[in-house]
Design a protein around this motif. Structure first.
Motif, PDB file in Angstrom:
ATOM      1  N   VAL A 123       0.869  -1.171   0.000  1.00 42.11           N
ATOM      2  CA  VAL A 123       0.000   0.000   0.000  1.00 42.11           C
ATOM      3  C   VAL A 123       0.907   1.222   0.000  1.00 42.11           C
ATOM      4  O   VAL A 123       1.820   1.315   0.829  1.00 42.11           O
ATOM      5  CB  VAL A 123      -0.917   0.063   1.234  1.00 42.11           C
ATOM      6  CG1 VAL A 123      -1.772   1.336   1.203  1.00 42.11           C
ATOM      7  CG2 VAL A 123      -1.805  -1.156   1.330  1.00 42.11           C
ATOM      8  N   LYS A 124       0.635   2.149  -0.907  1.00 49.49           N
ATOM      9  CA  LYS A 124       1.391   3.397  -0.920  1.00 49.49           C
ATOM     10  C   LYS A 124       0.445   4.557  -1.229  1.00 49.49           C
ATOM     11  O   LYS A 124      -0.551   4.387  -1.945  1.00 49.49           O
ATOM     12  CB  LYS A 124       2.505   3.362  -1.980  1.00 49.49           C
ATOM     13  CG  LYS A 124       3.662   2.440  -1.639  1.00 49.49           C
ATOM     14  CD  LYS A 124       4.760   2.524  -2.693  1.00 49.49           C
ATOM     15  CE  LYS A 124       5.931   1.606  -2.328  1.00 49.49           C
ATOM     16  NZ  LYS A 124       6.990   1.645  -3.377  1.00 49.49           N
ATOM     17  N   THR A 125       0.760   5.722  -0.677  1.00 46.35           N
ATOM     18  CA  THR A 125      -0.009   6.906  -1.051  1.00 46.35           C
ATOM     19  C   THR A 125       0.525   7.460  -2.362  1.00 46.35           C
ATOM     20  O   THR A 125       1.648   7.174  -2.763  1.00 46.35           O
ATOM     21  CB  THR A 125       0.074   8.002   0.027  1.00 46.35           C
ATOM     22  OG1 THR A 125       1.436   8.351   0.235  1.00 46.35           O
ATOM     23  CG2 THR A 125      -0.557   7.539   1.324  1.00 46.35           C
ATOM     24  N   GLY A 126      -0.291   8.246  -2.996  1.00 40.99           N
ATOM     25  CA  GLY A 126       0.134   8.881  -4.228  1.00 40.99           C
ATOM     26  C   GLY A 126       1.012  10.091  -3.973  1.00 40.99           C
ATOM     27  O   GLY A 126       1.373  10.413  -2.832  1.00 40.99           O
ATOM     28  N   THR A 127       1.351  10.794  -5.032  1.00 36.49           N
ATOM     29  CA  THR A 127       2.222  11.961  -4.967  1.00 36.49           C
ATOM     30  C   THR A 127       1.692  13.053  -5.881  1.00 36.49           C
ATOM     31  O   THR A 127       0.847  12.805  -6.752  1.00 36.49           O
ATOM     32  CB  THR A 127       3.661  11.597  -5.399  1.00 36.49           C
ATOM     33  OG1 THR A 127       3.601  10.855  -6.617  1.00 36.49           O
ATOM     34  CG2 THR A 127       4.351  10.752  -4.336  1.00 36.49           C
ATOM     35  N   THR A 128       2.200  14.270  -5.677  1.00 34.90           N
ATOM     36  CA  THR A 128       1.790  15.436  -6.458  1.00 34.90           C
ATOM     37  C   THR A 128       3.015  16.035  -7.129  1.00 34.90           C
ATOM     38  O   THR A 128       4.080  16.106  -6.508  1.00 34.90           O
ATOM     39  CB  THR A 128       1.132  16.484  -5.531  1.00 34.90           C
ATOM     40  OG1 THR A 128      -0.038  15.921  -4.945  1.00 34.90           O
ATOM     41  CG2 THR A 128       0.739  17.743  -6.297  1.00 34.90           C
ATOM     42  N   PRO A 129       2.891  16.466  -8.386  1.00 34.45           N
ATOM     43  CA  PRO A 129       4.044  17.115  -9.031  1.00 34.45           C
ATOM     44  C   PRO A 129       4.538  18.302  -8.215  1.00 34.45           C
ATOM     45  O   PRO A 129       3.734  19.040  -7.634  1.00 34.45           O
ATOM     46  CB  PRO A 129       3.476  17.574 -10.386  1.00 34.45           C
ATOM     47  CG  PRO A 129       2.298  16.698 -10.628  1.00 34.45           C
ATOM     48  CD  PRO A 129       1.723  16.404  -9.286  1.00 34.45           C
ATOM     49  N   SER A 130       5.822  18.490  -8.178  1.00 28.68           N
ATOM     50  CA  SER A 130       6.429  19.559  -7.385  1.00 28.68           C
ATOM     51  C   SER A 130       5.878  20.927  -7.802  1.00 28.68           C
ATOM     52  O   SER A 130       5.981  21.330  -8.962  1.00 28.68           O
ATOM     53  CB  SER A 130       7.950  19.534  -7.573  1.00 28.68           C
ATOM     54  OG  SER A 130       8.560  20.592  -6.879  1.00 28.68           O
ATOM     55  N   GLY A 131       5.243  21.587  -6.827  1.00 28.22           N
ATOM     56  CA  GLY A 131       4.682  22.910  -7.098  1.00 28.22           C
ATOM     57  C   GLY A 131       3.330  22.891  -7.770  1.00 28.22           C
ATOM     58  O   GLY A 131       2.647  23.914  -7.824  1.00 28.22           O
ATOM     59  N   ALA A 132       2.920  21.752  -8.278  1.00 30.22           N
ATOM     60  CA  ALA A 132       1.629  21.614  -8.983  1.00 30.22           C
ATOM     61  C   ALA A 132       1.406  22.774  -9.956  1.00 30.22           C
ATOM     62  O   ALA A 132       0.393  23.473  -9.921  1.00 30.22           O
ATOM     63  CB  ALA A 132       0.477  21.505  -7.980  1.00 30.22           C
ATOM     64  N   GLU A 133       2.387  22.963 -10.850  1.00 27.39           N
ATOM     65  CA  GLU A 133       2.306  24.055 -11.819  1.00 27.39           C
ATOM     66  C   GLU A 133       1.341  23.716 -12.951  1.00 27.39           C
ATOM     67  O   GLU A 133       1.032  22.549 -13.202  1.00 27.39           O
ATOM     68  CB  GLU A 133       3.704  24.334 -12.402  1.00 27.39           C
ATOM     69  CG  GLU A 133       4.768  24.664 -11.370  1.00 27.39           C
ATOM     70  CD  GLU A 133       4.555  26.010 -10.700  1.00 27.39           C
ATOM     71  OE1 GLU A 133       3.749  26.814 -11.223  1.00 27.39           O
ATOM     72  OE2 GLU A 133       5.182  26.267  -9.657  1.00 27.39           O
ATOM     73  N   GLU A 134       0.900  24.748 -13.641  1.00 25.82           N
ATOM     74  CA  GLU A 134      -0.085  24.559 -14.715  1.00 25.82           C
ATOM     75  C   GLU A 134       0.425  23.597 -15.783  1.00 25.82           C
ATOM     76  O   GLU A 134      -0.339  22.788 -16.321  1.00 25.82           O
ATOM     77  CB  GLU A 134      -0.425  25.913 -15.334  1.00 25.82           C
ATOM     78  CG  GLU A 134      -1.558  25.854 -16.334  1.00 25.82           C
ATOM     79  CD  GLU A 134      -1.965  27.226 -16.841  1.00 25.82           C
ATOM     80  OE1 GLU A 134      -2.609  27.294 -17.905  1.00 25.82           O
ATOM     81  OE2 GLU A 134      -1.627  28.220 -16.175  1.00 25.82           O
ATOM     82  N   TYR A 135       1.720  23.656 -16.086  1.00 23.03           N
ATOM     83  CA  TYR A 135       2.261  22.805 -17.147  1.00 23.03           C
ATOM     84  C   TYR A 135       2.292  21.329 -16.769  1.00 23.03           C
ATOM     85  O   TYR A 135       2.515  20.468 -17.619  1.00 23.03           O
ATOM     86  CB  TYR A 135       3.664  23.275 -17.569  1.00 23.03           C
ATOM     87  CG  TYR A 135       4.750  23.080 -16.532  1.00 23.03           C
ATOM     88  CD1 TYR A 135       5.405  21.852 -16.387  1.00 23.03           C
ATOM     89  CD2 TYR A 135       5.136  24.130 -15.699  1.00 23.03           C
ATOM     90  CE1 TYR A 135       6.406  21.675 -15.433  1.00 23.03           C
ATOM     91  CE2 TYR A 135       6.139  23.968 -14.751  1.00 23.03           C
ATOM     92  CZ  TYR A 135       6.767  22.742 -14.621  1.00 23.03           C
ATOM     93  OH  TYR A 135       7.750  22.571 -13.686  1.00 23.03           O
TER      94      TYR A 135
END
Length: 450
Positions: free
Chosen positions: A36-48
């Protein structure tokens, strides 16, 4: 569906589960999964990092009653995908935090998710579809298992400790296939009934619009002692077109005593409110219904003493925000907050007719509203709204006709909604019974039941 129970049962050792069929096991999830692992978010969650139609990146808003997750509300670009954890196809996604904790869905294809999701990858002992159905029945239990700080949380270790009733793998697959087939049938019926509700809503809207702008159907006009309209004239209003002869196009200001916004008790203290008290309307109280019901928040005697009181048969119009233009009739003496324009009709305008008429004008009212951070229509702009008005007896007849006709449609909608509730209850019960072994579906899936 008539499914018999298994022939032999044994105690599961799990209080909420009770007995399970002989040959089934009760096992913690950790013994049935790779990880089981949690997900991740792109660094800074920029528009691109994001693009329409890109790589699925799930968040709690993507979860519903459906077993299979569809396209994510936000999808990743190639740049975004390069920065997140990727999970294989047939990953079970479990919301692990917040208001939707315990919601679950199956990502049939390779995908990703944010940190609020626990991604569960099954081993060879657990069918992912069976696992998803099983976890769907456990949401209330998962919520109770969650740790509470500012919001409920179930982490990876706690997810691994969840107990499932587990038949042999071939039987899991048979149960999953059975549930896919049966819930698919139920879902198709529900979708058909929801389409019917949408069509009834369109019919209701068209009926109101046609009647308040063109007059009563000939038979209804005669029923109310009126002559059917045979002649029409240009209304002088571009969006409206022709109206019956004898009707006038008038600004609301000539048809009302006044328009005022509501008020709020000073300080909005707890003692200002009580259940079952004096109705104090806010935008959340408005729906497609013509008549306003009990307000979500009601005032105590102390609260009532501090607000503006409006007489019975006041037309309430939402004047600001996302629900601008929604309208309802307060049949009894009431109050409202500052977001509502309260319209008190004079002797030239029937309040029920006015409410039906204004309901047809919502799109126009939204366009009339001034936009700053949100749309607003103030009291003067409300007074400038143009209505095409028949003589008062005809207004009253139209109001009575629409009350009756819309009530018939509303009753049909209520019946269809009740049928949907029953279908969804049956769907939930069927899933629970199948994944806990309360019914034996092996014969339905073509397996030997001996």
């Amino acid at each position: 569906m008539n499914c018999k129970p298994y022939l032999d049962y044994k105690e599961s050792g799990v209080q909420w589960l009770g007995e399970v069929p002989e040959g089934w096991e009760t096992l913690s999830l950790r013994r049935l999964i790779k990880y089981v692992k949690t997900g991740t978010t792109p660094s800074g969650a920029e528009e691109y990092h994001f693009e329409d139609g890109g790589f699925n990146w799930y968040s709690p808003s993507d979860f519903s009653d459906a077993v299979y997750l569809g396209a994510a509300n936000r999808a990743l670009s190639a740049e975004g995908k390069a920065e997140v954890r990727i999970f294989p196809k047939m990953t079970v996604m479990l919301v692990g935090i917040g208001a939707t904790i315990g919601k679950v869905g199956l990502a049939a294809n390779e995908s990703s998710c944010n940190q609020q999701i626990n991604a569960i990858i099954c081993n060879g002992k657990l069918d992912p579809i069976f696992a998803t159905y099983s976890l769907k029945t456990m949401r209330d239990f998962i919520v109770k298992c969650g740790k509470f700080t500012t919001m409920p949380i179930i982490n990876q270790d706690e997810s691994k400790n969840l107990i499932l009733a587990v038949p042999p793998i071939f039987e899991q697959t048979a149960i999953a296939d059975f549930l896919d087939r049966e819930t698919g049938r139920i879902d198709a019926l529900v979708a058909k009934k929801r389409r019917l509700i949408a069509l009834l809503g369109e019919k209701r809207t068209a009926l109101i619009s046609r009647t308040v702008t063109c007059g009563l159907p000939a038979d209804a006009a005669r029923e109310f002692g009126l002559e059917p309209h045979t002649g029409f004239k240009d209304s002088g209003i571009e969006w409206l077109g022709e109206v019956p002869e004898g009707w006038e196009a008038l600004p609301l200001r000539r048809l009302i005593k006044y328009v005022k916004t509501g008020t709020t008790p000073s300080g909005v203290e707890e003692y200002h409110f009580e259940e079952g008290g004096f109705n104090w309307y806010s935008p959340s109280d408005f729906s497609d219904a013509v008549y306003l019901g009990a307000a979500n928040r009601a005032l105590s005697a102390e609260g009532t003493a501090e607000v503006r009181i409006f007489p019975e048969m006041t037309v309430m119009l939402v004047g600001i925000g996302a629900t601008i233009g929604k309208v309802g009739l307060a049949a009894t003496e009431s109050s409202c907050n500052q977001q509502i324009n309260a319209i008190i009709c004079n002797g030239k305008l029937d309040p029920i007719f006015a409410t039906y008429y204004l309901k047809t004008m919502r799109d126009f009212i939204v366009k009339c509203g001034k936009f700053t951070t949100m749309p607003i229509i103030n009291q003067d702009e409300t007074k400038n709204l143009i209505l095409t008005v028949p003589p008062l007896p005809e207004q009253t007849a139209i109001a009575a006709y629409l009350d009756r006709a819309t009530a018939t449609i509303d009753q049909l909608v209520t019946k269809v909604e009740a049928a949907i509730v029953r279908l969804l209850e049956y769907r939930t019960a069927l899933i629970t019974a199948a994944v806990t072994g309360k019914i034996d579906v092996r014969g339905k899936a073509g397996l030997d039941t001996d």
